[in-house]
Design a protein around this motif. Sequence first.
Motif, PDB file in Angstrom:
ATOM      1  N   ARG A  93       0.824  -1.217   0.000  1.00  0.00           N
ATOM      2  CA  ARG A  93       0.000   0.000   0.000  1.00  0.00           C
ATOM      3  C   ARG A  93       0.856   1.263   0.000  1.00  0.00           C
ATOM      4  O   ARG A  93       0.621   2.197  -0.774  1.00  0.00           O
ATOM      5  CB  ARG A  93      -0.912  -0.003   1.229  1.00  0.00           C
ATOM      6  CG  ARG A  93      -1.908   1.149   1.268  1.00  0.00           C
ATOM      7  CD  ARG A  93      -2.513   1.314   2.639  1.00  0.00           C
ATOM      8  NE  ARG A  93      -1.515   1.807   3.603  1.00  0.00           N
ATOM      9  CZ  ARG A  93      -1.776   2.015   4.895  1.00  0.00           C
ATOM     10  NH1 ARG A  93      -2.981   1.764   5.373  1.00  0.00           N
ATOM     11  NH2 ARG A  93      -0.837   2.453   5.698  1.00  0.00           N
ATOM     12  N   ASP A  94       1.851   1.291   0.879  1.00  0.00           N
ATOM     13  CA  ASP A  94       2.632   2.518   1.063  1.00  0.00           C
ATOM     14  C   ASP A  94       3.706   2.715   0.005  1.00  0.00           C
ATOM     15  O   ASP A  94       4.052   3.854  -0.326  1.00  0.00           O
ATOM     16  CB  ASP A  94       3.272   2.519   2.458  1.00  0.00           C
ATOM     17  CG  ASP A  94       2.229   2.568   3.563  1.00  0.00           C
ATOM     18  OD1 ASP A  94       1.098   3.011   3.283  1.00  0.00           O
ATOM     19  OD2 ASP A  94       2.530   2.143   4.692  1.00  0.00           O
ATOM     20  N   LYS A  95       4.260   1.626  -0.528  1.00  0.00           N
ATOM     21  CA  LYS A  95       5.365   1.750  -1.469  1.00  0.00           C
ATOM     22  C   LYS A  95       4.917   1.712  -2.930  1.00  0.00           C
ATOM     23  O   LYS A  95       5.560   2.312  -3.791  1.00  0.00           O
ATOM     24  CB  LYS A  95       6.382   0.625  -1.233  1.00  0.00           C
ATOM     25  CG  LYS A  95       6.976   0.625   0.168  1.00  0.00           C
ATOM     26  CD  LYS A  95       7.696   1.933   0.484  1.00  0.00           C
ATOM     27  CE  LYS A  95       8.316   1.911   1.884  1.00  0.00           C
ATOM     28  NZ  LYS A  95       8.979   3.191   2.218  1.00  0.00           N
ATOM     29  N   PHE A  96       3.829   1.004  -3.216  1.00  0.00           N
ATOM     30  CA  PHE A  96       3.412   0.847  -4.604  1.00  0.00           C
ATOM     31  C   PHE A  96       2.114   1.587  -4.936  1.00  0.00           C
ATOM     32  O   PHE A  96       1.864   1.888  -6.098  1.00  0.00           O
ATOM     33  CB  PHE A  96       3.222  -0.641  -4.941  1.00  0.00           C
ATOM     34  CG  PHE A  96       4.486  -1.433  -4.908  1.00  0.00           C
ATOM     35  CD1 PHE A  96       5.300  -1.503  -6.021  1.00  0.00           C
ATOM     36  CD2 PHE A  96       4.875  -2.109  -3.759  1.00  0.00           C
ATOM     37  CE1 PHE A  96       6.468  -2.239  -5.996  1.00  0.00           C
ATOM     38  CE2 PHE A  96       6.039  -2.839  -3.726  1.00  0.00           C
ATOM     39  CZ  PHE A  96       6.850  -2.906  -4.845  1.00  0.00           C
ATOM     40  N   LEU A  97       1.287   1.848  -3.911  1.00  0.00           N
ATOM     41  CA  LEU A  97      -0.036   2.421  -4.177  1.00  0.00           C
ATOM     42  C   LEU A  97      -0.193   3.810  -3.573  1.00  0.00           C
ATOM     43  O   LEU A  97      -1.327   4.282  -3.404  1.00  0.00           O
ATOM     44  CB  LEU A  97      -1.135   1.499  -3.637  1.00  0.00           C
ATOM     45  CG  LEU A  97      -1.171   0.091  -4.240  1.00  0.00           C
ATOM     46  CD1 LEU A  97      -2.248  -0.741  -3.578  1.00  0.00           C
ATOM     47  CD2 LEU A  97      -1.393   0.145  -5.742  1.00  0.00           C
ATOM     48  N   ALA A  98       0.895   4.461  -3.250  1.00  0.00           N
ATOM     49  CA  ALA A  98       0.804   5.838  -2.776  1.00  0.00           C
ATOM     50  C   ALA A  98       0.222   6.710  -3.887  1.00  0.00           C
ATOM     51  O   ALA A  98       0.492   6.495  -5.073  1.00  0.00           O
ATOM     52  CB  ALA A  98       2.181   6.345  -2.359  1.00  0.00           C
ATOM     53  N   THR A  99      -0.565   7.709  -3.497  1.00  0.00           N
ATOM     54  CA  THR A  99      -1.273   8.539  -4.478  1.00  0.00           C
ATOM     55  C   THR A  99      -0.316   9.170  -5.482  1.00  0.00           C
ATOM     56  O   THR A  99      -0.516   9.085  -6.706  1.00  0.00           O
ATOM     57  CB  THR A  99      -2.074   9.631  -3.765  1.00  0.00           C
ATOM     58  OG1 THR A  99      -3.021   9.027  -2.880  1.00  0.00           O
ATOM     59  CG2 THR A  99      -2.817  10.494  -4.768  1.00  0.00           C
ATOM     60  N   ASP A 100       0.720   9.814  -4.992  1.00  0.00           N
ATOM     61  CA  ASP A 100       1.672  10.478  -5.890  1.00  0.00           C
ATOM     62  C   ASP A 100       2.371   9.474  -6.803  1.00  0.00           C
ATOM     63  O   ASP A 100       2.634   9.764  -7.980  1.00  0.00           O
ATOM     64  CB  ASP A 100       2.704  11.263  -5.078  1.00  0.00           C
ATOM     65  CG  ASP A 100       2.076  12.458  -4.366  1.00  0.00           C
ATOM     66  OD1 ASP A 100       1.001  12.900  -4.810  1.00  0.00           O
ATOM     67  OD2 ASP A 100       2.658  12.920  -3.367  1.00  0.00           O
TER      68      ASP A 100
END
Length: 425
Positions: free
Chosen positions: A95-102
């Motif tokens: 979630r945090d490394k691949f699906l971050a909004t930016d």
Amino acid sequence: MNNTIKQQELSKMKRLATVLLLFVTGLFIIARLQHGLGGWAWVAAFAEAAMIGALADWFAVVALFKRPLGLPIPHTAIIPCNKLRIADNLALFVRDKFLATDTLVEKIRAFDPAQKIAGWLASGNNADLFADKMQGVLIKGLDFIDDARVQAALHSALQQNLNQVNLGQTVGKLLGLLTEDKRHQLLLNEALRKLAAALDDADTQKQLAAMIIEIAGREYPSLLQMLGMVANTDEFSLKIASSLVANLNSWLHEIGDDPAHPRRAQFDQVVEEFLERMKNDPDFHAKIEGWKQQLLASPLTAMYIGGLWGQLKNWLRTDMSRADSDLRQKIADAARNAGQWLIDNPALRDSVNQHMADAARAMAVDLRDTIAVHIATTVKQWDDAELVRELELSVGSDLQYIRLNGTVVGGLIGLLLHAVVMFLP
């Protein structure tokens, strides 16, 4: 690489690491039997350290997946014992490394999806391939559609939408738009022109005159009998009817040629009164509402909708089943034209990419959390034995190299330590 090949590779590496362990164990036994004479001391030191390194790394590798020798040693079977924590951490990592909004937005911008789609659709026969896929989807989709439910849904949608519409006011407003700036006079001109042109034809005049005589004979027989006393009925009646038709034709031409004709003013007045009733007359609205409800409640309406759906479905099935399907060709042409249009319009491509980026930004938070929950839930539901088996098949072969390296490195360390002991004072 399928699981069978992975299993064969893993078994091969396990055998190799085990054979090397057995080799250094045998070498250690032989060296010890020589009581450290000559170079055997060096061999014994190498073999002893290699054996210890091999056993230690075997323990470490096995402890990742299971209990070594089935013994309840603490902090072993690390993966199955920590499956829940691994699932949560893996989900958070993705979630945090691949699906971050930016990150998602930047990936979309860098990928330039509009250009990729346009290039693919405009290249070769890709548009035809796309149409073929859509054709297959439509054909299969028709087989899964419940006709009765579709018909009921269409009828319900029609009823719901029409119930929300004040038909009288809506029609009144629509007609008001159509009659702005005397547009209805243009329609009147066209109607008069066509009607007068039809009556200019001699055959049409004769047919209309004959119709007038037939109706008069049926509706007013006594009048024709009275006329028959003073003249030949057929000849006299035909003259009267022809004169009526000629005068009607002349009158139509007169109205059509004169924009200020009194009948035009009367037409305007009739239209205005009708529009006023359509817009503001409650009784008229109630009457139209009653007609609307009767129409919606009529079984004929449901039959009509069902018939329309049946005809549409049969047409789609027949057309899409043909190799030269018209709809398939239209889909292919539309896809090809869309691709070329995107290629020829950089501003449009930028707009499409921007909309995709905006959509990704808007959905990113919900999307990333949903995917994270899905990953965690899925991993937690895996069977422990199945999880261990899949992970071992994926990385087990590489982990066996740890055993091989541990054997060799341990032996070299043994030689180094033996040298230190030998040469220390």
